[in-house]
Design an enzyme around this catalytic site. Structure first.
Site, PDB file in Angstrom:
ATOM      1  N   CYS A   1       0.794  -1.259  -0.142  1.00  0.00           N
ATOM      2  CA  CYS A   1       0.032   0.102  -0.089  1.00  0.00           C
ATOM      3  C   CYS A   1       0.896   1.278  -0.094  1.00  0.00           C
ATOM      4  O   CYS A   1       0.245   2.337   0.015  1.00  0.00           O
ATOM      5  CB  CYS A   1      -0.981  -0.022   1.284  1.00  0.00           C
TER       6      CYS A   1
ATOM      7  N   CYS B   1       0.457   2.658   6.525  1.00  0.00           N
ATOM      8  CA  CYS B   1       0.641   1.186   6.729  1.00  0.00           C
ATOM      9  C   CYS B   1       0.913   0.372   5.552  1.00  0.00           C
ATOM     10  O   CYS B   1       0.345   0.883   4.606  1.00  0.00           O
ATOM     11  CB  CYS B   1      -0.094   0.436   8.026  1.00  0.00           C
TER      12      CYS B   1
END
Length: 470
Positions: free
Chosen positions: A134, A454
């Protein structure tokens, strides 16, 4: 006539000088600094200033909707063309292109190159693709920063694309081995023997999953465990998700999401806005069942980010080059960090670990930051990070720190919505976060912004962005 004594003259002269100094300092602060806060700049002697000139993205759409018949490079090409149109950048002025992607289309494994050629960039402009879950486009942007800081480039385009409407689905390992052997078989008998070895179980496909290779746990399951570990209730998660959708709808209706470009989907209509923003009610959200840990989990479809198609692109330059080309940059890209920790129990705590590190690197405190943009993978993940950041015990036990860093004030936090509402095309979100910080700093008159996210593998990222003087 009254004459001052020598001592009084000295005192008077001292006071005059002092007044002049203070007046001078006051005026220099007022006129040389573009914010009322009069903070120091993060420019470093002998280090190039690197700027974000502009950033764009396609509308982020729920997978399986309007983009369903496209390919990833189509979206990436649209973002690149949108950036060219927005900036008026000559296509041959770009030294390098870096793109991020997570779920790779096998036909266009270096999607950066295919999209760049499709967008009309010079075939002399090199391009490569990075992957870091991500934070893939964060990695693309910091790669661009590194190339410029090292003096190898002056202008780099970075971005990311994710296309969840069509993911690679493979034959089983046994079936793949048989098919490869069939290619090599030289006689009809050998081919028939191989075909005869195929069993019904060999035909079962392998589906990609948003799961950790090292732990085999899905990210949603991990988010549910994390929320439980930090005592984040279902109510808190639903409230945060509703906040995200409500703020995103307000930002969309107010025209604040100016990074979104219109995109004519071949054979379909022009798309000009995200389609996943859907403010609901707490009562409706409460009706949903747990999505991962059943029946007692707290993570649901309503408080999780949804599978999304989309692409983003940003133009990053040395300040010198940007000004020479007549651009007015939006922001300085300052210090950044990458972190990693235990992928089993701390998979989604990247912001907690990265935020204090990047603040220390910049010589800033949490109070210096005017705008926060954190990636919202799950409402439970965000709330767990905020609680971890507020915990002295967590800081001392797990981070080796004497005290907590503190949680961002909510009035500064993701105030135009976030991944829960705007959507989360895995590799495109990083550029959205950075561009949003730049736009919010301009709109709100702040000086410093902080991006944090994250990522799978227990990794994370944070970057400090400084507003460009208006």
């Amino acid at each position: 006539m009254i004459r001052a004594s020598k001592k009084e003259k000295c005192t008077f002269h001292f006071h005059n000088t002092t007044v002049n100094i203070f007046v001078g300092l006051f005026l220099s602060v007022v006129f040389s600094n573009h914010t009322a806060k009069s903070k120091k700049t993060l420019a470093k002697p002998g280090v190039k200033n690197i700027v974000l000139v502009d950033g764009v993205r396609t509308p982020f759409l729920q997978s399986g909707t309007i983009y369903a018949d496209l390919m990833p490079h189509d979206l990436a090409r649209a973002a690149l063309q949108g950036l060219l149109n927005r900036t008026g950048l000559p296509k041959d002025a770009v030294d390098y292109i870096v793109y991020g992607t997570v779920i790779q289309e096998v036909k266009t494994s270096n999607v950066a190159r295919e999209a760049a050629l499709g967008a009309g960039f010079s075939d002399k402009t090199p391009a490569h693709t990075v992957t870091m879950a991500c934070i893939s486009s964060n990695q693309a942007m910091t790669t661009a920063v590194g190339l410029i800081a090292a003096g190898q480039c002056d202008a780099v385009v970075a971005g990311g694309v994710e296309f969840m409407s069509d993911v690679p689905i493979r034959h089983s390992r046994r079936m793949r081995k048989t098919m490869l052997s069939l290619n090599k078989a030289k006689t009809l008998g050998a081919r028939l023997s191989l075909l005869g070895s195929i069993r019904l179980a060999h035909l079962a496909p392998e589906l990609p999953a948003v799961a950790e290779f090292s732990t085999a746990e899905t990210m949603g399951h991990s988010a549910d465990r994390l929320a439980a570990a930090f005592g984040v209730s279902r109510l808190e998660q639903d409230e945060f998700a509703l906040r995200s959708h409500t703020l995103a709808k307000k930002a969309q209706d107010s025209g604040l999401l100016s990074d979104v470009i219109s995109f004519k989907v071949p054979g379909k209509d022009i798309v000009s806005k995200d389609n996943g923003i859907r403010p609901s009610t707490m009562e409706q959200m409460a009706k949903l069942k747990p999505a991962f840990i059943k029946p007692h989990g707290t993570v649901t479809a309503a408080n999780s980010s949804f599978l999304t198609d989309g692409a983003s692109a940003v133009l990053i330059m040395s300040e010198e080059k940007a000004l020479a080309m007549g651009y007015k940059p939006k922001a300085y890209l300052r210090d950044f960090v990458y972190v990693s920790q235990d992928p089993k129990d701390q998979l989604l705590l990247g912001p907690t670990y990265a935020t204090p590190k990047v603040l220390e690197k910049s010589g800033l405190t949490l109070n210096d930051i005017d705008v926060f943009e954190f990636h919202e993978a799950f409402a439970g993940q965000i709330m767990a990070n905020l609680k971890a950041m507020e915990s002295d015990w967590f800081a001392q036990t797990y981070m080796g720190r004497k005290t907590k860093v503190g949680a961002p004030p909510m009035e500064k936090f993701n105030s135009w919505g976030g991944s829960l509402s705007l959507g989360h095309p895995f590799a495109a979100t990083g550029c959205r976060l950075v561009t949003t910080v730049a736009h919010r700093l301009q709109k709100e008159g702040g000086q410093y912004g902080l991006v944090a996210a994250c990522a799978a593998g227990g990794q994370g990222h944070a970057m400090v962005i400084e507003a460009y003087p208006q």
